[in-house]
Scaffold this motif. Structure first.
Motif, PDB file in Angstrom:
ATOM      1  N   GLU A  44       0.818  -1.215   0.000  1.00 27.55           N
ATOM      2  CA  GLU A  44       0.000   0.000   0.000  1.00 27.55           C
ATOM      3  C   GLU A  44       0.850   1.262   0.000  1.00 27.55           C
ATOM      4  N   VAL A  45       2.178   1.088  -0.067  1.00 27.51           N
ATOM      5  CA  VAL A  45       3.052   2.265  -0.096  1.00 27.51           C
ATOM      6  C   VAL A  45       2.829   3.055  -1.370  1.00 27.51           C
ATOM      7  N   VAL A  55       4.415   9.866   1.165  1.00 30.94           N
ATOM      8  CA  VAL A  55       4.719  10.074   2.587  1.00 30.94           C
ATOM      9  C   VAL A  55       4.543  11.547   2.950  1.00 30.94           C
ATOM     10  N   LEU A  56       5.078  12.430   2.121  1.00 33.28           N
ATOM     11  CA  LEU A  56       4.956  13.871   2.408  1.00 33.28           C
ATOM     12  C   LEU A  56       3.488  14.297   2.419  1.00 33.28           C
ATOM     13  N   ALA A  57       2.701  13.758   1.483  1.00 33.28           N
ATOM     14  CA  ALA A  57       1.284  14.130   1.395  1.00 33.28           C
ATOM     15  C   ALA A  57       0.491  13.688   2.615  1.00 33.28           C
ATOM     16  N   SER A  58       0.995  12.670   3.308  1.00 32.42           N
ATOM     17  CA  SER A  58       0.284  12.181   4.502  1.00 32.42           C
ATOM     18  C   SER A  58       0.723  12.904   5.768  1.00 32.42           C
ATOM     19  N   THR A 102       7.089  12.960  10.098  1.00 34.64           N
ATOM     20  CA  THR A 102       7.298  12.772   8.656  1.00 34.64           C
ATOM     21  C   THR A 102       8.686  12.201   8.387  1.00 34.64           C
ATOM     22  N   VAL A 103       9.684  12.703   9.100  1.00 29.45           N
ATOM     23  CA  VAL A 103      11.050  12.194   8.929  1.00 29.45           C
ATOM     24  C   VAL A 103      11.112  10.712   9.288  1.00 29.45           C
ATOM     25  N   ARG A 104      10.447  10.327  10.369  1.00 28.27           N
ATOM     26  CA  ARG A 104      10.440   8.912  10.762  1.00 28.27           C
ATOM     27  C   ARG A 104       9.766   8.057   9.691  1.00 28.27           C
ATOM     28  N   ALA A 105       8.707   8.593   9.089  1.00 24.76           N
ATOM     29  CA  ALA A 105       8.025   7.853   8.019  1.00 24.76           C
ATOM     30  C   ALA A 105       8.943   7.661   6.811  1.00 24.76           C
ATOM     31  N   PRO A 107      18.104   5.629   9.738  1.00 29.33           N
ATOM     32  CA  PRO A 107      17.259   5.689  10.933  1.00 29.33           C
ATOM     33  C   PRO A 107      17.835   6.544  12.049  1.00 29.33           C
ATOM     34  N   VAL A 108      19.112   6.937  11.949  1.00 26.98           N
ATOM     35  CA  VAL A 108      19.750   7.721  13.004  1.00 26.98           C
ATOM     36  C   VAL A 108      20.285   9.027  12.434  1.00 26.98           C
TER      37      VAL A 108
END
Length: 374
Positions: A220-221, A274-277, A323-326, A335-336
């Motif tokens: 669904e990505v 991702v940005l749109a969400s 958003t960054v985590r997504a 991730p870091v």
């Protein structure tokens, strides 16, 4: 229409050397690359703020300032590798000192020099003359363009820096880096499934074997229906005899550029999704800033906070971090902190940023009532 081109003002270097002016010092360091750079400007930079001849002169002059200020001997044809730190000193110390010495506007002179160096670094990357690594070139471009935090005042420099960063990475490496992102690998697997020939069914295609094959690989990505519409509209996939057909060589090893382009488009779509969400516009800007800086120069939470505060959205840090985590969960960001990205994703990020800037301009024009065909 093109922006009005400004004339270049001749100025003296910070440390005059008898018999060697800044202009001559810069010309000597450029060597034979001067002709190639001028050709690059005339063919690639016709919409620049400065005319090609003025950009060339500003680069030579500022290169001379840098060399003479360092006190090092000027070596012919040596202007093929630079350190981010020395360019940062050029823009923050040397050029302002030259402006003050000559009674010029420091910010205007710095802006002109930044444009000249951004185009030159792009030329070095595209021509293959750059003698350092791709990450070093990207860092230099980030310094020259002013970084993502300066995007509002110089969007073209950010896009130029991203384009140059992409050009500095061979197509095979770009494809490897893109395939390291799970959703991109899934999209390419789906493309290989469609290459074998999958029944399409009746138009419009909103379900059936084709959509099932796409959904099975990208989840669904990415919206499988939107992906099908994009691929069929752009000719990535054709319908022959009611079944899918992927034009081009069957052996993917001989189709690197095409697969790289498909992979970059898939990643750009995933990042845009991702940005749109995001929770709000500030979170979109924050996420876009981080993913851009991950390519050009890693950013930390503290730097992200500074970007948001510069736009009056400092209180939206938590939303931006979501958003960054997504984006990190997507696999495009580390991730870091400081958040980094693989060099090969620069082309996809360029596509996302250019689309964002275009939408931003359209919204601004709509607000002030700019005619559609102005």
């Amino acid at each position: 229409m093109p922006k009005k081109k400004k004339p270049v003002r001749r100025t003296a270097g910070p440390r005059p050397t008898p018999g060697l002016s800044p202009l001559r010092a810069g010309g000597r360091a450029l060597g034979d690359l001067q002709v190639e750079y001028r050709t690059f400007l005339e063919t690639e930079e016709d919409e620049a703020v400065l005319a090609p001849g003025d950009l060339e002169a500003r680069l030579m002059e500022s290169l001379g300032w840098l060399l003479l200020d360092s006190g090092e001997p000027v070596v012919r044809a040596s202007a093929t590798r630079f350190a981010p730190a020395e360019l940062r000193a050029l823009f923050t110390e040397v050029v302002p000192a030259v402006a003050e010495h000559n009674g010029l506007d420091p910010q205007e002179l710095v802006d002109e020099v930044r444009v000249a160096w951004t185009t030159y670094l792009m030329f070095l990357g595209e021509s293959g003359a750059w003698q350092g690594g791709p990450e070093e070139l990207a860092d230099c471009l980030d310094v020259a363009s002013g970084g993502i935090a300066g995007a509002a005042s110089d969007q073209s420099s950010v896009l130029d820096a991203l384009e140059a960063a992409a050009l500095a990475v061979p197509a095979e490496e770009q494809l490897r880096d893109l395939q390291a992102v799970p959703v991109v690998a899934g999209a390419l697997r789906a493309l290989d499934l469609l290459r074998a020939g999958v029944p399409v069914g009746e138009e419009p295609v909103v379900d059936g074997p084709v959509i099932d094959a796409l959904r099975g690989e990208v989840g669904e990505v990415l919206d499988p229906v939107a992906l099908w519409l994009d691929w069929s509209a752009t000719g990535v996939v054709e319908v022959v005899g009611g079944r899918t057909h992927v034009p081009g060589p069957v052996d993917a090893l001989h189709d690197v550029d095409a697969r790289r382009d498909v992979a970059a488009a898939a990643l750009a779509s995933a990042v845009t999704t991702v940005l749109a969400s995001s929770a709000n516009d500030a979170a979109v800007v924050g996420g876009l800033s981080v993913v851009t800086s991950a390519v050009l120069g890693p950013m930390t939470t503290q730097q992200l906070q500074a970007v948001l505060e510069s736009t009056g959205d400092g209180e939206e840090l938590a939303a931006a971090l979501d958003t960054v985590r997504a984006l990190a969960d997507l696999g495009v960001l580390s991730p870091v902190e400081p958040w980094t990205a693989r060099p090969g994703v620069a082309g996809a990020v360029h596509e996302v940023v250019s689309t964002f800037f275009a939408q931003d301009r359209d919204e601004d024009e709509a607000e002030v009532g700019v005619p559609e065909h102005a």
